[in-house]
Design an enzyme around this catalytic site. Sequence first.
Site, PDB file in Angstrom:
ATOM      1  N   CYS A 326     -26.211  21.091  93.993  1.00  0.00           N
ATOM      2  CA  CYS A 326     -26.779  21.656  95.218  1.00  0.00           C
ATOM      3  C   CYS A 326     -25.856  22.743  95.792  1.00  0.00           C
ATOM      4  CB  CYS A 326     -27.074  20.555  96.236  1.00  0.00           C
ATOM      5  SG  CYS A 326     -28.279  21.061  97.490  1.00  0.00           S
ATOM      6  N   HIS A 432     -30.133  16.081  93.290  1.00  0.00           N
ATOM      7  CA  HIS A 432     -29.266  14.979  93.704  1.00  0.00           C
ATOM      8  C   HIS A 432     -29.689  13.714  92.961  1.00  0.00           C
ATOM      9  CE1 HIS A 432     -27.195  17.060  96.918  1.00  0.00           C
ATOM     10  NE2 HIS A 432     -28.347  17.495  97.398  1.00  0.00           N
TER      11      HIS A 432
END
Length: 493
Positions: A326, A432
């Site tokens: 991310c 994630h």
Amino acid sequence: MAKIMIQGTASSVGKSLIVAALCRIFKQDGYSVCPFKSQNMSLNSYITLDGKEMGRAQVLQAYAAGLEPEAYMNPILLKPTSDKKSQIIVNGKVYGNSTAMEYHNLKIKFKDMLKEQFEKLEEDFDIVVMEGAGSPAEINLRDRDIVNMGMAELVDAPVLLVGDIDKGGVFASLAGTMLLLNEGEKERVKGTIINKFRGDVEILKPGLDMLEDIIHIPCLGVVPYTRLQLEDEDGAVEFNKKAYAPIDIAVIKMPHISNFTDLDALKSEEDVSIRFVTSKEEFKEPDLLIIPGSKNTIEDLLYLRQCGLEERIKEYSREGKIIGICGGYQVLGSKIKDPYKVETDLGEIDGLNLLDMETTFEKEKVTTRVSAKLLNEETKNTVYGYEIHMGISKYGENIKPLFKIYDKNGEKVDYFDGAINEKGNVMGTYIHGVFDGVVFREKIINELRVKKGLKKKKSQMYEHMREKELDKLADIVRQSLDMEKIYSIIGMK
């Protein structure tokens, strides 16, 4: 419906795991049970099956209760973006950004919503286990409290107060907390719990008797200090040191690090050691470097630049293996653009330039569950996870995608995610939880093993290990607490 609320004398005293333990115990005893935390502050969040965002502590508690995590378990989530501001998530969606004072004035608006959310739970579950935040003795916040005694009063819940003896001063913290509560609040506290005790409980008993004489509330048990492989939401705690672990993984600990729960599955690998890095001196020569998520990617990139870690990362990238997740993926690119000033007033900033891509921050936040295929010659097995980001990244010419997303919140899609350089040693993804499944974790760790002359190994399913650890937690807490008394407090026996 029965309910009980776990509050603590301070942050990180173990409230979240006590709630998880009680959820599992009640479930084992045949009751339908649900966790509930009206307001959570954390940079570790999770995306539900319907694309809503919630705190990770309630995710673990949901699993302990045998439930799929849902945003109603954590109606308000505060995600700090700086020392003075937080992003407010309400019922799983972005409400806006505010300062502490602005949010303090907003809380009254949320009270009716919280009561309504809680009343819905009364229809569906036998027991709701509630969690407070920080301490109920923050007397400056009492008039607008919606997470500790204010929430307990709103739904008329009895309270158990947890103190952490491992930090020292547990008797003072319990007695001091009770001293600062008003009479109505004191009446709600039905028992105390001493958490994280090391040693012989017999030595502690005289102190427990004296404490009960002072605060006139019984101690319902002493829970021993126990190391469990369960995720920690409150802070980036140090990882358990292993006697010998040949695979060394370094993680850049940035000021705004978020979703470091992505690393929990890696901890389950017996021959893997994980350590945080905050300086060039701590960097050394790891087998793998991970740059994790960030709630303020640009400020964390500036931090890497200022402390000299940028230079060390670039040097390491010549031969070492790097994975960015991310925000960590975004900093690996050539440039980050922020035209709407989502994070800062800079407008744009150069990245580490280790991946040929540019990221632009958009106004709308992406929150979605995804299923993806790993694009390589060896396997096309599925990777599951979730995305939480404001940026959109565009590939340059000297780069290949890492995954192909084929499912997004239950809908069929077809687009690429992540990137890997031509050499194959620097890569990143928006997903994630990418290590939670076996596919990607086993591939990466086995590559590191082979490079060090070690044999390949099969990785275990992280969710299986988590279930065993939750059962272990429940056994420890059941043996430590007076569960008959707790059932009596909630009116179940």
